[in-house]
Design an enzyme around this catalytic site. Structure first.
Site, PDB file in Angstrom:
ATOM      1  CG  ASP A  35      40.385   6.211  60.185  1.00 41.49           C
ATOM      2  OD1 ASP A  35      41.136   6.890  60.898  1.00 41.49           O
ATOM      3  OD2 ASP A  35      39.273   6.598  59.785  1.00 41.49           O
ATOM      4  CG  LEU A  36      46.372   0.088  60.382  1.00 42.69           C
ATOM      5  CD1 LEU A  36      47.132   0.100  59.061  1.00 42.69           C
ATOM      6  CD2 LEU A  36      47.321  -0.132  61.549  1.00 42.69           C
ATOM      7  CG  ASP A  37      44.321  -3.073  58.806  1.00 41.48           C
ATOM      8  OD1 ASP A  37      44.555  -3.151  57.589  1.00 41.48           O
ATOM      9  OD2 ASP A  37      45.135  -3.419  59.678  1.00 41.48           O
ATOM     10  CD  GLU A  38      39.323   1.543  62.432  1.00 37.50           C
ATOM     11  OE1 GLU A  38      38.679   2.602  62.326  1.00 37.50           O
ATOM     12  OE2 GLU A  38      39.807   1.137  63.501  1.00 37.50           O
TER      13      GLU A  38
END
Length: 285
Positions: free
Chosen positions: A228-231
């Site tokens: 999950d991109l940047d999460e």
């Protein structure tokens, strides 16, 4: 009692929260000649998990015997545990694109002994940092991205991680979206840094977007990389206050300073084995 250099290790564990955890573990350690030099604990009321990090000192050869020493507690308390020899600095591979402020900060802090890591190489999709990196005696790997076959670049990236022996990969403003497969292969072993405007201001010139919206706080977030991109689980954050008079260019400069300091703290805590996973969160002891 004194101990010769290089006899410390980190024992960290988690287990279901219950009475007597520390009493049981510390008694076992003391009976087997271990000296506790540092300890930190946290009991999470939400997950019902108890987290412990200790620094232990003993004869260096005793590290191999620690599983036997802890065996009764492993069974009775259900310990999920790890032991790490901290005599040597952690090998770290850094990835960077065009912005070098985080890279320079990490190199500088290693040079002055402020980070317990050894930089084993730098990977970049651009070649502009080669002279700086190689001047410091660090291997530089230029991996340009072919949009038609990005998977080939990621495979070479993973090969370099393996060949270098890196225990941690740091994305020091590496401006590439990673595949799910790449992220999964580095689960818990890859840290990213980004400004704390996400998801409010994505894309190009986020500080200029923030200026246009009258933002009064700017900051940075260091987190573990996930699909999950940047999460991914957050390790560290910090902010700086700005005002209506702060220009976009000043915001950029402030943001770079915050990004560098937040990332270096996250890297240090990981290298010191202070970070334990707690679902989608982290516990930093």
């Amino acid at each position: 009692m004194t101990h010769p250099p290089g006899t410390r290790c980190v024992l960290r564990f988690r287990c279901p929260d219950q009475p007597g955890i520390l009493a049981t573990v510390t008694s076992l350690l003391a009976r087997n000649g271990w000296d506790i030099r540092e300890a930190a604990i946290y009991g999470d009321p939400d997950s019902g998990i108890f987290f412990v990090r200790t620094e232990l000192a003993s004869d260096r050869a005793a590290i191999a015997n620690l599983p036997r020493h802890l065996a009764p507690a492993i069974v009775t308390l259900g310990l999920d545990w790890e032991v790490h020899d901290i005599a040597e600095p952690m090998p770290v591979l850094i990835a960077v694109s065009k912005f070098n402020h985080c890279l320079i900060d990490l190199i500088h802090k290693v040079a002055i002994g402020a980070l317990p890591i050894r930089i084993v190489g730098v990977v970049s999709n651009h070649d502009q940092e080669r002279a700086l990196v190689e001047w410091h005696g660090i291997p530089y790997h230029h991996l340009p991205v072919d949009r038609a076959d990005k998977a080939a670049q990621e495979r070479r990236f993973l090969d370099i991680i393996s060949e270098s022996g890196a225990a941690l990969t740091v994305l020091a403003r590496y401006m590439q979206i990673l595949s799910d497969e790449f992220a999964a292969s580095l689960d818990g072993r890859c840290i990213n840094i980004h400004h704390s405007f996400l998801p409010s201001f994505k894309g190009a010139k986020p500080y200029h977007q923030a200026k246009a919206r009258g933002v009064k706080l700017i900051g940075a977030t260091a987190h573990y990389v996930t699909a999950d991109l940047d999460e991914g689980p957050i390790i560290e954050q910090d902010v700086r206050r700005v005002s209506h008079a702060t220009t976009a260019e000043e915001m950029v400069a402030i943001g770079r300073e915050v990004e560098a300091s937040v990332l270096s703290r996250a890297v240090r805590w990981h290298a010191e084995h202070r970070i334990l996973g707690n679902g989608n969160q982290t516990v930093v002891l």
